[in-house]
Design an enzyme around this catalytic site. Structure first.
Site, PDB file in Angstrom:
ATOM      1  N   ARG A 287     -90.001  -5.421  46.461  1.00 44.80           N
ATOM      2  CA  ARG A 287     -89.003  -6.426  46.827  1.00 44.80           C
ATOM      3  C   ARG A 287     -89.633  -7.695  47.397  1.00 44.80           C
ATOM      4  NH1 ARG A 287     -84.245  -4.308  48.514  1.00 44.80           N
ATOM      5  NH2 ARG A 287     -85.474  -2.406  48.616  1.00 44.80           N
ATOM      6  N   CYS A 355     -64.984  -1.142  35.372  1.00 45.54           N
ATOM      7  CA  CYS A 355     -63.777  -0.385  35.717  1.00 45.54           C
ATOM      8  C   CYS A 355     -64.036   0.574  36.869  1.00 45.54           C
ATOM      9  CB  CYS A 355     -63.287   0.365  34.490  1.00 45.54           C
ATOM     10  SG  CYS A 355     -62.952  -0.740  33.133  1.00 45.54           S
ATOM     11  N   GLU A 356     -64.441   0.041  37.984  1.00 45.31           N
ATOM     12  CA  GLU A 356     -64.685   0.803  39.208  1.00 45.31           C
ATOM     13  C   GLU A 356     -64.227  -0.062  40.368  1.00 45.31           C
ATOM     14  OE1 GLU A 356     -66.085   3.891  39.662  1.00 45.31           O
ATOM     15  OE2 GLU A 356     -66.240   4.118  37.483  1.00 45.31           O
TER      16      GLU A 356
HETATM   17  C1  LIG Z   1     -93.393   4.910  46.803  1.00 48.69           C
HETATM   18  C2  LIG Z   1     -92.821   3.560  46.873  1.00 48.69           C
HETATM   19  N1  LIG Z   1     -93.655   2.533  47.061  1.00 48.69           N
HETATM   20  C3  LIG Z   1     -93.193   1.261  47.109  1.00 48.69           C
HETATM   21  C4  LIG Z   1     -91.855   0.994  46.981  1.00 48.69           C
HETATM   22  C5  LIG Z   1     -91.396  -0.442  47.021  1.00 48.69           C
HETATM   23  O1  LIG Z   1     -90.502  -0.671  48.019  1.00 48.69           O
HETATM   24  P1  LIG Z   1     -90.051  -2.177  48.317  1.00 48.69           P
HETATM   25  O2  LIG Z   1     -89.574  -2.746  47.046  1.00 48.69           O
HETATM   26  O3  LIG Z   1     -89.007  -2.069  49.335  1.00 48.69           O
HETATM   27  O4  LIG Z   1     -91.277  -2.892  48.796  1.00 48.69           O
HETATM   28  C6  LIG Z   1     -90.936   2.038  46.808  1.00 48.69           C
HETATM   29  C7  LIG Z   1     -89.492   1.765  46.684  1.00 48.69           C
HETATM   30  O5  LIG Z   1     -88.690   2.564  46.359  1.00 48.69           O
HETATM   31  C8  LIG Z   1     -91.449   3.360  46.758  1.00 48.69           C
HETATM   32  O6  LIG Z   1     -90.636   4.391  46.582  1.00 48.69           O
END
Ligand SMILES: Cc1ncc(COP(=O)(O)O)c(C=O)c1O
Length: 425
Positions: A287, A355-356
Site C-alpha cells: 500500500r 446488486c448489494e
Molecule cells: C505477508 C504480507 N506482506 C506484506 C503485505 C503488504 O501489506 P501493505 O500493503 O499493507 O503494506 C501483506 C498484506 O496483506 C502481507 O500479507
C-alpha cells in the site's frame, strides 16, 4: 500531485476529465511521479540509511507488468503470493534473484513454478509447506532459501480484517515451542533448504510502529534461542509491510523514517549486546508504494433523493473495482473533478451499481450540486483496487492509465464482454 485550474482537477499536469473522456470510466489512474516518490522515500528512510537491507513490493497491492518493470528499474524486489503473481513477474522478465514467495497455502504447482524460475527465497508459512518444499527440492536437485513466517501474537491497531499477527491468525507458524523449534532444527539440518531466518507481517494500514516493536521482541528472542539451542545465527529478518497511508483527513500515519528508526535501533543494540552479527533486514510494503499514487474515476449516473433521509449518487462502478469499503469498511475521500473548487452544498452517499446493499463506496460526502455526467474522483485508491477487482454482476474490469507529467499511457485496457465470457462453454 494534484492541482485545480478553472474548477478542473489535474493529476500532475493532466486534467482528470480528459482522461475520463479518452479512456472511459470507471478508470484507474496512477501518477508515476508519486510512485517513484514513494520508492525514493523507502530508499532514503531505509535502504540508503541502513546497510545490508532490501525492500520488496508486496505486489498483491497492484500486480501488473508495468509495476514489475518499474520496480526492476528502481532496484526493488518483488513479493509474490501466488502462481498468478509469479507468472506476471516472469512475463515481465523480473529477475528471479529478487523474488520472494509469501502465502499461507502455496500449492505444489506454485512451488514448482517458483523453483523452476529459481526465485530467491520462500517465506514458509507452516510445517507442511516446509516438508513439501523439501520433497520438491529433492526431486529437482535444487536448494531453496527459506524464512519462517512467525505469528508474533501481537494485535495491530487496525481493522480486524487486516490484522494478521494475532495468536489465532491463519498466517504463520504459531509461537509454540513444541512446533517452532523442531521446525527450526529441521530447516537448519536440512540438506535441501537453507534456513535464512524469520519474517513477520503484523497487519496493514498501521499508523505507528508500536506493534512492529512488540513483534520484533518476539523475533529477537527467537534469534537468541536459535543461537543458544542450535548454535545457529540467522542471516535474514523480514519485518513485513503494513505502513499506513492517508485515505482521509482522519489518517495521520507517522513518516516511514520514524516508523523504521526505533526498529533498526532496537535490532542494532540487541545484536551488539549479544555479539551477534546484525541480520540482513528486508521489508515488503504494498500500500505504501502505490496507495496514494492512484485515483479512480467514475461517472455519476442516477441521483436518488429520499426527502429528509439522504441523497444517493450512483456511479458506474462499485464493489467490483473497489471492494474495500464493502469488505472491511474502508473510508475514502472524493470530489467532483469538473467542479473541483465549487462550493459544496450537497451531502451524498456514493453508491455502486452492484446488486448489494453494502455496495456503498463513500458515506456522507460533501460535494457541489451533483449532476448526471459529473466525474467523481476517489483518492488513494492505488492499493488493492485493481488487484481485488472482480466481475460480479458481470461488470467489466476497468482500464488502468499511468500519468507521467503531462503524458499518459494505457497500461491495462478495459476488459471486453468477450473476454469476460471466453472461458465459458
Ligand atoms: C505477508 C504480507 N506482506 C506484506 C503485505 C503488504 O501489506 P501493505 O500493503 O499493507 O503494506 C501483506 C498484506 O496483506 C502481507 O500479507
Amino acid at each position: 500531485m494534484f492541482n485545480i485550474k478553472n474548477h478542473e482537477l489535474y493529476i500532475d499536469q493532466v486534467a482528470v476529465t480528459s482522461l475520463a473522456k479518452k479512456y472511459g470510466t470507471p478508470l484507474y489512474v496512477y501518477s508515476e511521479n508519486k510512485i517513484i516518490e514513494q520508492l525514493d522515500t523507502i530508499k532514503s528512510a531505509f535502504l540508503d540509511k541502513y546497510p545490508d537491507t532490501h525492500a520488496a513490493f508486496a505486489c498483491k497491492a497492484f500486480c501488473t507488468k508495468y509495476m514489475c518493470r518499474l520496480l526492476e528499474k528502481e532496484g526493488f524486489w518483488l513479493d509474490v503470493v501466488s502462481g498468478g503473481e509469479l507468472y506476471t513477474a516472469i512475463k515481465s522478465d523480473f529477475p528471479a534473484d529478487r523474488i520472494e514467495f509469501n502465502g499461507n497455502n502455496k500449492s505444489d504447482e506454485e512451488l514448482i513454478m517458483a523453483l523452476d524460475y529459481g526465485i530467491n527465497r520462500f517465506v514458509v508459512d507452516n510445517a507442511s509447506e516446509l516438508y513439501h518444499l523439501e520433497k520438491l527440492c529433492i526431486d529437482k536437485s535444487v536448494k531453496a532459501n527459506v524464512l519462517f513466517r512467525i505469528t508474533p501474537e501481537v494485535s495491530a491497531n487496525t481493522h480486524d480484517f487486516i490484522s494478521t499477527g494475532k495468536k489465532d491468525s491463519k498466517f504463520g507458524i504459531p509461537l509454540d515451542d513444541a512446533i517452532l523449534y523442531p521446525l527450526i532444527e529441521a530447516a537448519i539440518k536440512s540438506d535441501v533448504v537453507h534456513f535464512l531466518g524469520f519474517h513477520f507481517h503484523v497487519g496493514s494500514q498501521l499508523h505507528e510502529s508500536n506493534t512492529h516493536l512488540s513483534a520484533l521482541e518476539v523475533i529477537l528472542k527467537l534469534i537468541l534461542n536459535t543461537k543458544e539451542r542450535f548454535n545457529y545465527t540467522i542471516s535474514d529478518f523480514n519485518l513485513g509491510g503494513g505502513f499506513g497511508i492517508k485515505y482521509t483527513d482522519a489518517d495521520h500515519p507517522i513518516a516511514l523514517t520514524e516508523f523504521i528508526k526505533p526498529l533498526m535501533h532496537r535490532l542494532d543494540t540487541f545484536c551488539a549486546s549479544h555479539e551477534i552479527k546484525r541480520p540482513h533486514v528486508s521489508m515488503e510494503p504494498g500500500r505504501y508504494i502505490v496507495g496514494e499514487a492512484g485515483i479512480q474515476l467514475y461517472t455519476i449516473g442516477n441521483i436518488k433523493v429520499i426527502p429528509e433521509v439522504k441523497t444517493y449518487a450512483s456511479i458506474d462502478g462499485g464493489m467490483t473495482d473497489n471492494v474495500r469499503p464493502g469488505l472491511y469498511g474502508a473510508k475514502y475521500h472524493a470530489l467532483i473533478a469538473n467542479k473541483a473548487d465549487l462550493e459544496k452544498d450537497t451531502l451524498l452517499d456514493i453508491s455502486g451499481k452492484c446488486c448489494e446493499s453494502t455496495d456503498i463506496l463513500i458515506k456522507g460526502l460533501s460535494v457541489p450540486s451533483p449532476e448526471r455526467g459529473d466525474i467523481l474522483t476517489v483518492f488513494s485508491t492505488g492499493a488493492y483496487g485493481y488487484s481485488m477487482a472482480n466481475n460480479y454482476n458481470k461488470l467489466q474490469i476497468p482500464a488502468v492509465v499511468v500519468v507521467k507529467a503531462d503524458e499518459h499511457e494505457l497500461i491495462v485496457r478495459r476488459q471486453s464482454y468477450d473476454e469476460m465470457i471466453e472461458r465459458e462453454v
